[in-house]
Write a protein that holds these residues in place. Sequence first.
Motif, PDB file in Angstrom:
ATOM      1  N   SER A  63       0.842  -1.197   0.000  1.00 22.88           N
ATOM      2  CA  SER A  63       0.000   0.000   0.000  1.00 22.88           C
ATOM      3  C   SER A  63       0.874   1.242   0.000  1.00 22.88           C
ATOM      4  CB  SER A  63      -0.918   0.025   1.232  1.00 22.88           C
ATOM      5  OG  SER A  63      -0.166   0.240   2.415  1.00 22.88           O
ATOM      6  N   LYS A  64       0.288   2.344  -0.420  1.00 19.95           N
ATOM      7  CA  LYS A  64       1.006   3.616  -0.386  1.00 19.95           C
ATOM      8  C   LYS A  64       1.303   4.026   1.050  1.00 19.95           C
ATOM      9  CE  LYS A  64      -0.915   5.326  -4.745  1.00 19.95           C
ATOM     10  NZ  LYS A  64      -1.764   6.365  -5.399  1.00 19.95           N
ATOM     11  N   LYS A  65       0.412   3.652   1.964  1.00 19.14           N
ATOM     12  CA  LYS A  65       0.596   4.029   3.365  1.00 19.14           C
ATOM     13  C   LYS A  65       1.819   3.347   3.962  1.00 19.14           C
ATOM     14  CE  LYS A  65      -1.846   4.365   7.778  1.00 19.14           C
ATOM     15  NZ  LYS A  65      -3.137   4.143   8.494  1.00 19.14           N
ATOM     16  N   GLU A  67       4.254   2.068   2.279  1.00 18.21           N
ATOM     17  CA  GLU A  67       5.405   2.565   1.526  1.00 18.21           C
ATOM     18  C   GLU A  67       5.896   3.886   2.117  1.00 18.21           C
ATOM     19  OE1 GLU A  67       6.589   3.929  -3.047  1.00 18.21           O
ATOM     20  OE2 GLU A  67       4.575   3.195  -2.585  1.00 18.21           O
ATOM     21  N   LYS A  68       4.968   4.797   2.374  1.00 19.02           N
ATOM     22  CA  LYS A  68       5.322   6.092   2.958  1.00 19.02           C
ATOM     23  C   LYS A  68       5.919   5.919   4.343  1.00 19.02           C
ATOM     24  CE  LYS A  68       3.308  10.596   4.145  1.00 19.02           C
ATOM     25  NZ  LYS A  68       2.054  11.416   4.148  1.00 19.02           N
ATOM     26  N   TYR A  69       5.343   4.997   5.119  1.00 18.74           N
ATOM     27  CA  TYR A  69       5.849   4.757   6.470  1.00 18.74           C
ATOM     28  C   TYR A  69       7.279   4.222   6.432  1.00 18.74           C
ATOM     29  CZ  TYR A  69       6.053   3.172  11.303  1.00 18.74           C
ATOM     30  OH  TYR A  69       6.416   3.003  12.616  1.00 18.74           O
ATOM     31  N   SER A  70       7.594   3.411   5.420  1.00 19.04           N
ATOM     32  CA  SER A  70       8.894   2.738   5.344  1.00 19.04           C
ATOM     33  C   SER A  70      10.017   3.637   4.847  1.00 19.04           C
ATOM     34  CB  SER A  70       8.788   1.516   4.417  1.00 19.04           C
ATOM     35  OG  SER A  70       7.806   0.614   4.868  1.00 19.04           O
ATOM     36  N   LEU A  71       9.679   4.678   4.109  1.00 19.78           N
ATOM     37  CA  LEU A  71      10.704   5.508   3.471  1.00 19.78           C
ATOM     38  C   LEU A  71      11.732   6.081   4.449  1.00 19.78           C
ATOM     39  CD1 LEU A  71       8.640   7.384   0.723  1.00 19.78           C
ATOM     40  CD2 LEU A  71      10.443   5.674   0.371  1.00 19.78           C
ATOM     41  N   PRO A  72      11.328   6.630   5.600  1.00 21.24           N
ATOM     42  CA  PRO A  72      12.332   7.202   6.510  1.00 21.24           C
ATOM     43  C   PRO A  72      13.318   6.177   7.065  1.00 21.24           C
ATOM     44  CG  PRO A  72      10.135   8.007   7.043  1.00 21.24           C
ATOM     45  CD  PRO A  72       9.959   6.883   6.083  1.00 21.24           C
ATOM     46  N   PHE A  73      12.975   4.899   6.987  1.00 22.48           N
ATOM     47  CA  PHE A  73      13.858   3.858   7.504  1.00 22.48           C
ATOM     48  C   PHE A  73      14.936   3.465   6.495  1.00 22.48           C
ATOM     49  CE2 PHE A  73       9.935   3.510   9.869  1.00 22.48           C
ATOM     50  CZ  PHE A  73      10.351   3.274  11.168  1.00 22.48           C
ATOM     51  N   GLY A  74      14.823   3.967   5.274  1.00 26.09           N
ATOM     52  CA  GLY A  74      15.824   3.665   4.263  1.00 26.09           C
ATOM     53  C   GLY A  74      15.735   2.265   3.694  1.00 26.09           C
ATOM     54  N   LEU A  75      14.568   1.627   3.795  1.00 29.11           N
ATOM     55  CA  LEU A  75      14.423   0.285   3.236  1.00 29.11           C
ATOM     56  C   LEU A  75      14.486   0.339   1.714  1.00 29.11           C
ATOM     57  CD1 LEU A  75      11.533  -1.254   5.395  1.00 29.11           C
ATOM     58  CD2 LEU A  75      13.993  -1.202   5.857  1.00 29.11           C
ATOM     59  N   ARG A 112      -4.300  -5.167  -3.231  1.00 25.16           N
ATOM     60  CA  ARG A 112      -2.841  -5.190  -3.348  1.00 25.16           C
ATOM     61  C   ARG A 112      -2.215  -6.196  -2.382  1.00 25.16           C
ATOM     62  NH1 ARG A 112      -0.545   0.736  -5.079  1.00 25.16           N
ATOM     63  NH2 ARG A 112      -2.202   1.240  -6.561  1.00 25.16           N
ATOM     64  N   GLU A 113      -2.822  -6.356  -1.220  1.00 26.43           N
ATOM     65  CA  GLU A 113      -2.323  -7.364  -0.283  1.00 26.43           C
ATOM     66  C   GLU A 113      -2.465  -8.765  -0.878  1.00 26.43           C
ATOM     67  OE1 GLU A 113      -3.289  -4.984   3.892  1.00 26.43           O
ATOM     68  OE2 GLU A 113      -4.738  -6.390   3.065  1.00 26.43           O
ATOM     69  N   ARG A 114      -3.566  -9.006  -1.570  1.00 26.12           N
ATOM     70  CA  ARG A 114      -3.747 -10.318  -2.199  1.00 26.12           C
ATOM     71  C   ARG A 114      -2.688 -10.547  -3.280  1.00 26.12           C
ATOM     72  NH1 ARG A 114      -8.066 -13.571  -1.920  1.00 26.12           N
ATOM     73  NH2 ARG A 114      -9.520 -11.883  -1.414  1.00 26.12           N
ATOM     74  N   GLN A 115      -2.358  -9.506  -4.029  1.00 29.39           N
ATOM     75  CA  GLN A 115      -1.334  -9.630  -5.059  1.00 29.39           C
ATOM     76  C   GLN A 115       0.014 -10.019  -4.449  1.00 29.39           C
ATOM     77  OE1 GLN A 115      -1.707  -9.008  -8.603  1.00 29.39           O
ATOM     78  NE2 GLN A 115      -3.838  -9.264  -8.012  1.00 29.39           N
ATOM     79  N   THR A 171     -18.282  11.320   1.976  1.00 33.48           N
ATOM     80  CA  THR A 171     -16.968  11.531   1.368  1.00 33.48           C
ATOM     81  C   THR A 171     -16.269  10.181   1.323  1.00 33.48           C
ATOM     82  OG1 THR A 171     -16.869  13.745   2.358  1.00 33.48           O
ATOM     83  CG2 THR A 171     -14.819  12.858   1.450  1.00 33.48           C
ATOM     84  N   PRO A 172     -16.540   9.379   0.300  1.00 27.84           N
ATOM     85  CA  PRO A 172     -16.072   7.994   0.280  1.00 27.84           C
ATOM     86  C   PRO A 172     -14.554   7.857   0.382  1.00 27.84           C
ATOM     87  CG  PRO A 172     -17.732   8.348  -1.409  1.00 27.84           C
ATOM     88  CD  PRO A 172     -17.368   9.702  -0.874  1.00 27.84           C
ATOM     89  N   PHE A 173     -14.143   6.889   1.185  1.00 33.48           N
ATOM     90  CA  PHE A 173     -12.738   6.491   1.242  1.00 33.48           C
ATOM     91  C   PHE A 173     -12.335   5.959  -0.127  1.00 33.48           C
ATOM     92  CE2 PHE A 173      -9.828   2.888   1.543  1.00 33.48           C
ATOM     93  CZ  PHE A 173      -8.769   3.405   2.271  1.00 33.48           C
ATOM     94  N   MET A 174     -11.147   6.337  -0.584  1.00 35.53           N
ATOM     95  CA  MET A 174     -10.648   5.875  -1.874  1.00 35.53           C
ATOM     96  C   MET A 174      -9.450   4.953  -1.660  1.00 35.53           C
ATOM     97  SD  MET A 174     -12.651   7.331  -4.094  1.00 35.53           S
ATOM     98  CE  MET A 174     -11.790   7.212  -5.660  1.00 35.53           C
ATOM     99  N   THR A 175      -9.469   3.794  -2.284  1.00 35.79           N
ATOM    100  CA  THR A 175      -8.339   2.882  -2.199  1.00 35.79           C
ATOM    101  C   THR A 175      -7.182   3.404  -3.049  1.00 35.79           C
ATOM    102  OG1 THR A 175      -8.887   1.504  -4.116  1.00 35.79           O
ATOM    103  CG2 THR A 175      -9.998   0.984  -2.025  1.00 35.79           C
ATOM    104  N   ASP A 176      -6.030   2.757  -2.924  1.00 32.90           N
ATOM    105  CA  ASP A 176      -4.878   3.130  -3.751  1.00 32.90           C
ATOM    106  C   ASP A 176      -5.166   2.922  -5.232  1.00 32.90           C
ATOM    107  OD1 ASP A 176      -3.436   3.795  -1.513  1.00 32.90           O
ATOM    108  OD2 ASP A 176      -2.282   1.932  -1.441  1.00 32.90           O
ATOM    109  N   ASN A 177      -6.180   2.122  -5.537  1.00 31.13           N
ATOM    110  CA  ASN A 177      -6.560   1.867  -6.929  1.00 31.13           C
ATOM    111  C   ASN A 177      -7.655   2.812  -7.417  1.00 31.13           C
ATOM    112  OD1 ASN A 177      -4.883  -0.520  -6.851  1.00 31.13           O
ATOM    113  ND2 ASN A 177      -6.527  -1.494  -5.692  1.00 31.13           N
ATOM    114  N   GLY A 178      -8.072   3.756  -6.561  1.00 36.12           N
ATOM    115  CA  GLY A 178      -9.110   4.703  -6.941  1.00 36.12           C
ATOM    116  C   GLY A 178     -10.519   4.159  -6.832  1.00 36.12           C
TER     117      GLY A 178
END
Length: 223
Positions: A63-65, A67-75, A112-115, A171-178
């Motif tokens: 997920s984008k979430k 991914e964003k969380y992981s970026l500061p860790f330098g993974l 995306r988790e299933r993928q 205000t519907p929640f939108m997935t990473d796939n829109g």
Amino acid sequence: MVGNYDKSKNLEQKKAAAFRAVQMVQDNLIVGLGSGSTMQIFVDLISERIKRERLHLSFVPASKKIEKYSLPFGLNLLDINYVDRIDIAFDGADRIDEQNNLIKGGGGSLFRERQILDMAQSRVIVVDSSKFVSNFAKEIIPIEIVPYNYRWTVHKINLLGFIGNIRGEATPFMTDNGNYIYDAYNLNNFDVTETYHSLKLVAGVVDVGLFKENDYQIIYSHE
């Protein structure tokens, strides 16, 4: 580095389960990284182990979430479109029944988790004790649906015995796939495999948050 993951009464159990999961990771692997608060703890712990042991690991985020969380860790994060294998995938679950079937998608990343899980040679589900139930009656099942003609899609889902709401409603929640998430539940117990396939046949349904037991190793802590 300690992240601001969700606090709950089960936080210590999540930490213990995530710690056990991190010990399963070997050097030079491509790791599938699921979503959710337990996976954020996993990121905290695996980043510490990478630095301490100088491991060479790559990660495919679900997920984008995360991914964003992981970026500061330098993974080292990889685009799934340029990956031909995932050695091992770790993810959480919203509920697990007595047959080890899963409900996933509370964070909206079920497709995306299933993928990620489908590509992985080994699959590990990391949870705390609050996730276990006898069956899925009255449990919320996230269903990802396309916005186009979504009211008709919801109508067809409800004809299968479900009721629920579009997540976020006005205000519907939108997935990473829109797409939208329809949070549905059935008052009665049901066959997971049959229900999954019936829902998938509804026009407009992208994916259903039911995951049939499929060689998952489940790690949990009740301490």
